[in-house]
Design a protein around this motif. Sequence first.
Motif, PDB file in Angstrom:
ATOM      1  N   TRP A   4      43.821  34.739   9.514  1.00 10.62           N
ATOM      2  CA  TRP A   4      45.093  34.142   9.110  1.00 10.62           C
ATOM      3  C   TRP A   4      45.758  34.991   8.020  1.00 10.62           C
ATOM      4  O   TRP A   4      46.948  35.284   8.083  1.00 10.62           O
ATOM      5  N   ILE A   5      44.964  35.424   7.011  1.00 10.07           N
ATOM      6  CA  ILE A   5      45.517  36.272   5.948  1.00 10.07           C
ATOM      7  C   ILE A   5      45.946  37.615   6.515  1.00 10.07           C
ATOM      8  O   ILE A   5      47.010  38.137   6.160  1.00 10.07           O
ATOM      9  N   HIS A   6      45.143  38.168   7.404  1.00  9.49           N
ATOM     10  CA  HIS A   6      45.483  39.443   8.052  1.00  9.49           C
ATOM     11  C   HIS A   6      46.825  39.323   8.774  1.00  9.49           C
ATOM     12  O   HIS A   6      47.710  40.172   8.630  1.00  9.49           O
ATOM     13  N   ASP A   7      46.987  38.271   9.545  1.00  8.30           N
ATOM     14  CA  ASP A   7      48.244  38.041  10.280  1.00  8.30           C
ATOM     15  C   ASP A   7      49.409  37.840   9.308  1.00  8.30           C
ATOM     16  O   ASP A   7      50.518  38.310   9.545  1.00  8.30           O
ATOM     17  N   PHE A   8      49.148  37.143   8.202  1.00  4.53           N
ATOM     18  CA  PHE A   8      50.172  36.868   7.201  1.00  4.53           C
ATOM     19  C   PHE A   8      50.685  38.159   6.558  1.00  4.53           C
ATOM     20  O   PHE A   8      51.873  38.304   6.267  1.00  4.53           O
ATOM     21  N   LEU A   9      49.780  39.131   6.347  1.00 10.90           N
ATOM     22  CA  LEU A   9      50.141  40.350   5.632  1.00 10.90           C
ATOM     23  C   LEU A   9      50.749  41.432   6.519  1.00 10.90           C
ATOM     24  O   LEU A   9      51.467  42.295   6.023  1.00 10.90           O
ATOM     25  N   ARG A  12      55.414  41.839   8.513  1.00 13.48           N
ATOM     26  CA  ARG A  12      56.351  40.860   7.940  1.00 13.48           C
ATOM     27  C   ARG A  12      57.771  41.413   8.003  1.00 13.48           C
ATOM     28  O   ARG A  12      57.997  42.588   7.707  1.00 13.48           O
ATOM     29  N   THR A  32      52.002  42.279  -0.809  1.00 16.61           N
ATOM     30  CA  THR A  32      52.107  40.847  -0.532  1.00 16.61           C
ATOM     31  C   THR A  32      53.517  40.400  -0.850  1.00 16.61           C
ATOM     32  O   THR A  32      54.181  41.000  -1.694  1.00 16.61           O
ATOM     33  N   CYS A  36      55.193  34.613  -3.435  1.00 19.85           N
ATOM     34  CA  CYS A  36      54.351  33.828  -2.541  1.00 19.85           C
ATOM     35  C   CYS A  36      53.199  33.214  -3.325  1.00 19.85           C
ATOM     36  O   CYS A  36      52.629  33.853  -4.211  1.00 19.85           O
ATOM     37  N   SER A  39      50.055  35.362  -3.311  1.00 17.67           N
ATOM     38  CA  SER A  39      50.095  36.726  -3.852  1.00 17.67           C
ATOM     39  C   SER A  39      49.173  36.953  -5.045  1.00 17.67           C
ATOM     40  O   SER A  39      48.447  37.950  -5.064  1.00 17.67           O
TER      41      SER A  39
END
Length: 158
Positions: A4-9, A12, A32, A36, A39
């Motif tokens: 999830w964090i990988h996809d978030f970062l 973008r 980041t 956020c 962050s």
Amino acid sequence: MCLWIHDFLLSRQQVVKIGDNLSSSVTLSTGTPQGCVLSPMLYSLFTHDFLSCHVRTKTLKFADDTTVIGLITNSDESEYRDQVNKLISWCNDKNLELNVNKTKEMIVDFRRKKSSPPWPLVIDGRTVEIVQHFKFLGSTISSNLKWELNVVNIVKNA
């Protein structure tokens, strides 16, 4: 959670809006998002491996700020300067850019007999500004370690 964090970062989309003008979209895959909630935690995770390497130096990290503190005795600044140089190298290795314009050095010296001023810190060929006070986690710290300026700033903000 890691996925999830990988996809978030990654990948973008970012635009900049000034007044009614909107820039074209740019895809980002580094850093980041500013402002956020995640962050500060992600910065802490990213920088966890940079530690103080000397007994008389401390490295403090909070959100996106890093502070190096060194106790200098007998005019021996070698551990302090080594810690700063290690931070510079670490940032270079991690593709992090130190903003020398925002980097400050403050000297607290209570010796009765002062020696000549220390050599200035130099990062990427630019001299780091020596200041008499600076803001640290919302408090104004003065080189004389007195609280007057901090109190004045708090009252002014109130």
